[in-house]
Design an enzyme around this catalytic site. Sequence first.
Site, short mmCIF file in Angstrom:
data_model
loop_
_atom_site.label_atom_id
_atom_site.label_comp_id
_atom_site.label_asym_id
_atom_site.label_seq_id
_atom_site.Cartn_x
_atom_site.Cartn_y
_atom_site.Cartn_z
N LYS A 185 0.83 -1.21 0.00
CA LYS A 185 0.00 0.00 0.00
C LYS A 185 0.87 1.26 0.00
CE LYS A 185 -3.86 -2.35 0.14
NZ LYS A 185 -3.42 -3.73 0.20
C1 LIG Z 1 -10.19 -3.82 -1.18
C2 LIG Z 1 -9.46 -4.46 -0.05
N1 LIG Z 1 -10.05 -4.54 1.16
C3 LIG Z 1 -9.44 -5.08 2.22
C4 LIG Z 1 -8.17 -5.59 2.13
C5 LIG Z 1 -7.55 -6.22 3.32
O1 LIG Z 1 -6.42 -5.54 3.74
P1 LIG Z 1 -5.42 -6.22 4.79
O2 LIG Z 1 -4.51 -7.09 4.00
O3 LIG Z 1 -4.70 -5.06 5.42
O4 LIG Z 1 -6.26 -6.97 5.76
C6 LIG Z 1 -7.50 -5.53 0.90
C7 LIG Z 1 -6.15 -6.07 0.78
O5 LIG Z 1 -5.37 -5.68 -0.04
C8 LIG Z 1 -8.16 -4.96 -0.21
O6 LIG Z 1 -7.56 -4.91 -1.41
#
Ligand SMILES: Cc1ncc(COP(=O)(O)O)c(C=O)c1O
Length: 384
Positions: A185
């Site tokens: 990110k």
């Molecule tokens: C649209 C979306 N929501 C939620 C997440 C979940 O993020 P995390 O990996 O920090 O739990 C991601 C992961 O890339 C994502 O692309």
Amino acid sequence: MKQNIPFAKVFIGENERKYLNEVLESGWLTTAGKALELERRFAEAVGATYACAVNSCTAALHLGIEALGIQPGDKVFVPSMTFTASAEVIRYMQADPIFVDTEYRSNLITPEILEAAIKKHPDVRFIVIVHFGGQAVDLDQILPLCKKHNIRVLEDAAHAFPAKRNGKWVGSQGDVSCFSFYANKTITTGEGGMLVTNDEQLYKRAKVMRLHGINRDVWDRFTAKTPSWEYDVVEAGYKYNMPDINAAIGLGQLEQAELFRKERQRAAEYYTERLSDLNSIDLPLIHVANDEHAWHLYPIILKPSAKVSRNAFIEKMSEAGIGTSVHYKPLHQMTYYKERYHLNSADYPNAEKTWQGNVSLPIFAFMKEEELAYICDTVRAILE
Ligand SMILES: Cc1ncc(COP(=O)(O)O)c(C=O)c1O
């Protein structure tokens, strides 16, 4: 000459090391002052009143949806064109996702799509909005519509820091917004996430549920005058707190967020300029030209007229040393959701059209001009 360009790259420098050293030297590795500091600064950065640091965006989404009071059997709108975390948290609550389509090329929900969905499912009271790829959904249009129909909003802003639309930061407007600090990110804590809200009740609920349903957090227990052993358990909560080791990296990154974002934008603008004449691909649709786009992704779509299939294109990019990815195979095509909810591809025409040819090009801060040129030349050579 062949280059090796990854799909994503992390930048960790002196700034992160400085904060990290402070944590290592303090001997307090788990959640404490650094996590609190990150919460304070992050809330300020997005213009929200409260922030709650957690160990992933998925955890933030879970806490957010729980705090909104979703009950088993409730129905929740969620785009099909997203990562499974956006929808799986609905299932954590034994509620049911109602998948909706999104706009072609932006992958964002529009007022027209939402209105049609509400007409078809007037009993839905919740929505998960995804600010896809780092571009903000038009909340000035979507939020009034949600209010009119008594729909509460959970924003999946995993891709969208820092991002702005109509002059407003993502995170400053809805009921709850959830950000990701996963390694690819704009800013990272390794693994991590942040829930932000302007609603005190939601914040308090999320904070208690973040740490076992205990009414005091660990830092408070060890720094306040009340004895540390004295706490109450008021709910069966979760273990979602962000350790200070991660928060320290986040503090170092946060100070460079705008630089990282601008760098990503530079790469995106390069791609748009160099690839827009190619007839066999569609480029991302940009609605926030005068606002801020986090540019988490740069997804192109190979049209049916393209000389090669999406998979062959990825293979050829890989042979040329270029990492790519696909965002996403839509959730209505994933076995779990498809079988459980008997989903029909015809209900998601834009997601389907996207999925036939979507490929995300490498995007990260400080991409070299030669790297960008090499990627564009390779795309062109494969497609022409
Ligand atoms: C649209 C979306 N929501 C939620 C997440 C979940 O993020 P995390 O990996 O920090 O739990 C991601 C992961 O890339 C994502 O692309």
